[in-house]
Write a protein that holds these residues in place. Structure first.
Motif, PDB file in Angstrom:
ATOM      1  N   MET A 108      -0.600  15.277   5.047  1.00  0.00           N
ATOM      2  CA  MET A 108      -0.485  13.855   5.316  1.00  0.00           C
ATOM      3  C   MET A 108      -1.604  13.120   4.584  1.00  0.00           C
ATOM      4  O   MET A 108      -2.743  13.541   4.600  1.00  0.00           O
ATOM      5  N   PRO A 109      -1.296  12.006   3.933  1.00  0.00           N
ATOM      6  CA  PRO A 109      -2.322  11.276   3.195  1.00  0.00           C
ATOM      7  C   PRO A 109      -3.368  10.653   4.118  1.00  0.00           C
ATOM      8  O   PRO A 109      -3.105  10.386   5.285  1.00  0.00           O
ATOM      9  N   ASN A 110      -4.551  10.436   3.545  1.00  0.00           N
ATOM     10  CA  ASN A 110      -5.583   9.679   4.248  1.00  0.00           C
ATOM     11  C   ASN A 110      -5.125   8.236   4.350  1.00  0.00           C
ATOM     12  O   ASN A 110      -4.289   7.789   3.589  1.00  0.00           O
ATOM     13  N   ALA A 111      -5.718   7.498   5.258  1.00  0.00           N
ATOM     14  CA  ALA A 111      -5.390   6.075   5.382  1.00  0.00           C
ATOM     15  C   ALA A 111      -6.677   5.281   5.535  1.00  0.00           C
ATOM     16  O   ALA A 111      -7.368   5.401   6.533  1.00  0.00           O
ATOM     17  N   THR A 112      -7.006   4.508   4.526  1.00  0.00           N
ATOM     18  CA  THR A 112      -8.124   3.587   4.596  1.00  0.00           C
ATOM     19  C   THR A 112      -7.762   2.493   5.601  1.00  0.00           C
ATOM     20  O   THR A 112      -6.620   2.051   5.636  1.00  0.00           O
ATOM     21  N   PRO A 113      -8.725   2.053   6.423  1.00  0.00           N
ATOM     22  CA  PRO A 113      -8.424   0.931   7.322  1.00  0.00           C
ATOM     23  C   PRO A 113      -7.915  -0.274   6.527  1.00  0.00           C
ATOM     24  O   PRO A 113      -8.285  -0.469   5.370  1.00  0.00           O
ATOM     25  N   VAL A 114      -7.058  -1.063   7.134  1.00  0.00           N
ATOM     26  CA  VAL A 114      -6.456  -2.222   6.461  1.00  0.00           C
ATOM     27  C   VAL A 114      -7.540  -3.090   5.827  1.00  0.00           C
ATOM     28  O   VAL A 114      -8.565  -3.382   6.451  1.00  0.00           O
ATOM     29  N   ILE A 115      -7.295  -3.483   4.587  1.00  0.00           N
ATOM     30  CA  ILE A 115      -8.182  -4.385   3.855  1.00  0.00           C
ATOM     31  C   ILE A 115      -7.602  -5.795   4.005  1.00  0.00           C
ATOM     32  O   ILE A 115      -6.411  -6.010   3.783  1.00  0.00           O
ATOM     33  N   HIS A 116      -8.444  -6.738   4.390  1.00  0.00           N
ATOM     34  CA  HIS A 116      -8.024  -8.130   4.548  1.00  0.00           C
ATOM     35  C   HIS A 116      -8.730  -8.969   3.483  1.00  0.00           C
ATOM     36  O   HIS A 116      -9.916  -8.765   3.205  1.00  0.00           O
ATOM     37  N   LEU A 117      -8.011  -9.902   2.899  1.00  0.00           N
ATOM     38  CA  LEU A 117      -8.545 -10.795   1.873  1.00  0.00           C
ATOM     39  C   LEU A 117      -8.289 -12.233   2.298  1.00  0.00           C
ATOM     40  O   LEU A 117      -7.149 -12.608   2.588  1.00  0.00           O
ATOM     41  N   ASP A 118      -9.359 -13.029   2.330  1.00  0.00           N
ATOM     42  CA  ASP A 118      -9.255 -14.449   2.647  1.00  0.00           C
ATOM     43  C   ASP A 118      -9.739 -15.238   1.439  1.00  0.00           C
ATOM     44  O   ASP A 118     -10.626 -14.777   0.704  1.00  0.00           O
ATOM     45  N   ILE A 119      -9.182 -16.410   1.211  1.00  0.00           N
ATOM     46  CA  ILE A 119      -9.499 -17.261   0.049  1.00  0.00           C
ATOM     47  C   ILE A 119      -9.773 -18.676   0.535  1.00  0.00           C
ATOM     48  O   ILE A 119      -9.104 -19.166   1.452  1.00  0.00           O
ATOM     49  N   ALA A 148     -13.648 -19.304  -3.390  1.00  0.00           N
ATOM     50  CA  ALA A 148     -14.424 -18.226  -2.785  1.00  0.00           C
ATOM     51  C   ALA A 148     -13.449 -17.264  -2.117  1.00  0.00           C
ATOM     52  O   ALA A 148     -12.395 -17.679  -1.611  1.00  0.00           O
ATOM     53  N   TYR A 149     -13.799 -15.979  -2.151  1.00  0.00           N
ATOM     54  CA  TYR A 149     -12.986 -14.985  -1.452  1.00  0.00           C
ATOM     55  C   TYR A 149     -13.895 -14.087  -0.628  1.00  0.00           C
ATOM     56  O   TYR A 149     -15.084 -13.950  -0.897  1.00  0.00           O
ATOM     57  N   ARG A 150     -13.286 -13.481   0.397  1.00  0.00           N
ATOM     58  CA  ARG A 150     -14.028 -12.544   1.241  1.00  0.00           C
ATOM     59  C   ARG A 150     -13.079 -11.422   1.656  1.00  0.00           C
ATOM     60  O   ARG A 150     -11.991 -11.675   2.164  1.00  0.00           O
ATOM     61  N   TYR A 151     -13.532 -10.202   1.378  1.00  0.00           N
ATOM     62  CA  TYR A 151     -12.810  -9.022   1.845  1.00  0.00           C
ATOM     63  C   TYR A 151     -13.450  -8.541   3.132  1.00  0.00           C
ATOM     64  O   TYR A 151     -14.675  -8.568   3.278  1.00  0.00           O
TER      65      TYR A 151
END
Length: 134
Positions: free
Chosen positions: A1-12, A34-37
């Motif tokens: 089973m593949p690894n799963a990185t926690p969900v990445i969120h992007l705001d602009i 401006a952006y924020r991950y």
């Protein structure tokens, strides 16, 4: 089973920001944005894995005003992916996944190209890091 990185969120935001975590850039029309991950392996949109621990799927969600969407095609561009480890699985709306084969050591970047449909379809480049450690 593949690894799963926690969900990445992007705001602009369509202006420069001075709060911690925000990165100021100029869009394709020269205007400030401006952006924020948040999320990911480092809490700031980054992905970091140990080689050989299996393929990783990193879900990415655009959490900005609906006037912004991920460009299609060209929504996710990789630089430094000299070992061809990375691919994008998305359709240009508000979400997708970065897939890392995770079989070779490398440090790369992904750039999410976000379109502002409320400002002439200008493009905002947003780029954190991906690292496959030995």
């Amino acid at each position: 089973m593949p690894n799963a990185t926690p969900v990445i969120h992007l705001d602009i935001r369509n202006s420069s920001q001075s709060a911690p975590g925000w990165v100021n850039v100029n869009a394709s029309n020269g205007e400030p944005y401006a952006y924020r991950y948040t999320g990911g392996d480092d809490g700031a949109g980054g992905i970091q894995l140990r080689v050989g621990q299996g393929r990783d799927t990193a879900p990415l969600q655009l959490d900005a005003d609906r006037r912004y969407h991920i460009r299609d095609p060209g929504g996710c561009v990789f630089t430094g992916d000299t070992q061809a480890q990375l691919s994008w699985n998305g359709n240009g709306n508000y979400a997708g996944s970065i897939v890392d084969a995770n079989t070779q050591v490398e440090t790369a970047k992904y750039t999410m190209n976000v379109v502002d449909s409320g400002n002439g379809d200008c493009i905002i480049p947003c780029d954190p890091i991906i690292k496959n450690d030995p």
